[in-house]
Write an enzyme that holds these catalytic residues in place. Structure first.
Site, PDB file in Angstrom:
ATOM      1  N   HIS A   1      28.041  74.455  61.863  1.00 19.11           N
ATOM      2  CA  HIS A   1      28.807  75.125  62.911  1.00 19.11           C
ATOM      3  C   HIS A   1      29.737  76.159  62.258  1.00 19.11           C
ATOM      4  O   HIS A   1      30.138  76.005  61.099  1.00 19.11           O
ATOM      5  CB  HIS A   1      29.617  74.069  63.678  1.00 19.11           C
ATOM      6  CG  HIS A   1      30.394  74.610  64.822  1.00 19.11           C
ATOM      7  ND1 HIS A   1      31.651  75.150  64.684  1.00 19.11           N
ATOM      8  CD2 HIS A   1      30.108  74.672  66.146  1.00 19.11           C
ATOM      9  CE1 HIS A   1      32.099  75.539  65.857  1.00 19.11           C
ATOM     10  NE2 HIS A   1      31.186  75.259  66.769  1.00 19.11           N
TER      11      HIS A   1
ATOM     12  N   VAL B   1      32.881  76.753  62.144  1.00 19.04           N
ATOM     13  CA  VAL B   1      34.134  76.350  61.487  1.00 19.04           C
ATOM     14  C   VAL B   1      33.899  75.461  60.268  1.00 19.04           C
ATOM     15  O   VAL B   1      34.850  75.106  59.573  1.00 19.04           O
ATOM     16  CB  VAL B   1      35.090  75.628  62.461  1.00 19.04           C
ATOM     17  CG1 VAL B   1      35.514  76.541  63.585  1.00 19.04           C
ATOM     18  CG2 VAL B   1      34.483  74.331  62.979  1.00 19.04           C
ATOM     19  N   LYS B   2      32.650  75.098  59.992  1.00 14.18           N
ATOM     20  CA  LYS B   2      32.370  74.202  58.889  1.00 14.18           C
ATOM     21  C   LYS B   2      32.355  74.967  57.556  1.00 14.18           C
ATOM     22  O   LYS B   2      32.608  76.172  57.495  1.00 14.18           O
ATOM     23  CB  LYS B   2      31.046  73.483  59.118  1.00 14.18           C
ATOM     24  CG  LYS B   2      31.020  72.594  60.356  1.00 14.18           C
ATOM     25  CD  LYS B   2      32.117  71.556  60.352  1.00 14.18           C
ATOM     26  CE  LYS B   2      31.901  70.421  61.344  1.00 14.18           C
ATOM     27  NZ  LYS B   2      31.574  70.794  62.708  1.00 14.18           N
ATOM     28  N   ILE B   3      32.024  74.264  56.474  1.00 15.81           N
ATOM     29  CA  ILE B   3      32.127  74.825  55.120  1.00 15.81           C
ATOM     30  C   ILE B   3      31.212  76.028  54.949  1.00 15.81           C
ATOM     31  O   ILE B   3      31.619  77.087  54.453  1.00 15.81           O
ATOM     32  CB  ILE B   3      31.793  73.758  54.066  1.00 15.81           C
ATOM     33  CG1 ILE B   3      32.601  72.477  54.304  1.00 15.81           C
ATOM     34  CG2 ILE B   3      32.021  74.312  52.659  1.00 15.81           C
ATOM     35  CD1 ILE B   3      34.104  72.657  54.270  1.00 15.81           C
TER      36      ILE B   3
END
Length: 401
Positions: A189, A191-193
């Site tokens: 997603h 906002v993930k790493i």
């Protein structure tokens, strides 16, 4: 006028990412093509896993991982109440009963000691779980060594929900390597790493699990003659062996994810730098900064602080709203899953998991992402100081451990 509008998380997209997606757009393959396999290989190699199966999102990954583990009606799945609802819903999709294990008040992850107690009690009444999902909350592993030992003793399949934790490590090995969990789930997603816009992946070292995961993501269909129940009738021939789903990732998404993987070390290093800087800047405020799981190196998807509201002349809602009004997009991760209306209907209620509930009433997630500047971070801390004030006593300081 508010000088900033700072989200709690944000993707980092550069020209190489854009070029990678454009290249696929100009290619013959938009989906079910070779870029997906290259993305899978890149993630598997980074995590030192044997197999990786890309899907359309991490919720789909959790679902097919549970199905591959044989979870079904009449079975039980246990997970942490401090997680996004998908970690529990995947069990309900399979028709299983869902229960929770409270969190360690320091690491905020599923408490291995409480899990051991609950398993012992469940064994006495014949109600052991078939699957336990250990959630790597905020980017750091649970006590996976202890939980894996319990898996061997009690016979449940251990799945690690590492949606927050690609790039993290535990006991010197990458999260996802398969040393402890039968399967590990990643999310891509925004906002993930690293991001593929939307996307998820299941990693495993078991070839039979990998084969079933691939079938389940694509309608339960195989074109592999070795898996068929009768000889193939031609190159066009396929068989549906079980009920599966259309959970495939596209080559467009895989191209973005593959490009992002070239910068994962850069992303992790920056997140760790910002987290350490928060630790230093927040010293002396009436709050607790994150406490690390021993032996774990976090990927720092989130930076969550817990406020000492007995020392503050403001409520959690007032602090949250004041930070939002200052242009700081704080968030709260998570509302305990068992308190959601759907799970209350399953019989859960307030007080069932007190540590998760206590944490929920004290926590706020501060902005943390690679593009966060030090100037913006200083502004976040300055606004916190303005809202909650200073606590001069050295006894009030709780530093990162």
């Amino acid at each position: 006028m508010i000088p900033y509008q700072i989200p709690y998380g944000c993707q980092s997209i550069d020209q190489a990412d854009i070029d990678a997606v454009v290249t696929v757009l100009k290619s013959p393959w938009l989906t079910q093509g070779p870029t997906i396999e290259r993305f899978e290989t890149a993630v598997a190699e980074h995590c030192q896993a044997d197999f990786a199966v890309a899907v359309c999102n991490a919720t789909a990954a959790l679902h097919i991982a549970c199905l591959a583990a044989g979870l079904g009606a009449g079975d039980r799945l246990w997970t942490s109440p401090n997680t996004f609802v998908a970690s529990a819903n995947c069990g309900r999709y399979c028709g299983a009963e869902v229960d929770f294990v409270d969190i360690d008040p320091m690491t905020l992850n599923l408490d291995a000691g409480l899990l051991a107690q609950k398993l012992e009690a469940a064994e006495r009444v014949g109600q052991l779980p078939k699957v336990v999902i250990a959630v790597a909350f905020s980017g750091q592993s649970c006590d996976m060594h202890a939980i894996a030992a319990l898996s061997e003793r009690y016979g449940f399949t251990l799945i690690e929900d590492a949606a927050h934790a690609i790039g993290a490590s535990y006991r010197g090995r990458p999260v996802g390597c398969g040393a402890y969990a039968a399967m590990t789930i990643f999310s891509f997603h925004p906002v993930k790493i690293v991001t593929s816009a939307e996307g998820g992946m299941v990693l495993t070292n078991d070839p039979e699990l990998a084969a079933r995961l691939r079938r389940l993501r694509s309608h339960g269909i195989t074109g592999d003659p070795a898996q068929m129940t009768a000889p193939a009738q031609g190159l066009w021939y396929y068989q549906q062996l079980e009920l599966g789903f259309n959970y495939r990732m596209t080559d467009l998404h895989a191209a973005l994810g593959l490009s992002q993987m070239t910068r994962i070390d850069e992303f992790i290093a920056r997140r760790r730098e910002l987290a350490a800087r928060y630790d230093h800047l927040l010293a002396g405020l009436p709050l607790t900064v994150p406490f690390g799981q021993p032996g774990a190196e976090s990927a720092w998807h989130l930076y969550v602080v817990r406020f000492k509201f007995d020392l503050i002349e403001a409520t959690q809602r007032e602090v949250f709203d004041a930070l939002r009004a200052a242009g700081i997009g704080v968030n709260l991760h998570y509302i305990p899953v068992h308190l959601q209306p759907y799970y209350r209907e399953q019989g859960f209620t307030d007080g069932d998991f007190p540590e998760a509930e206590r944490y929920f009433h004290e926590a706020i997630s501060l902005p943390l992402f690679p593009g966060l500047s030090e100037e913006q971070q200083d502004y976040v801390v300055a606004q916190l100081r303005r809202i909650v004030g200073q606590v001069p006593s050295e006894d009030s300081r709780v530093r990162h451990a």
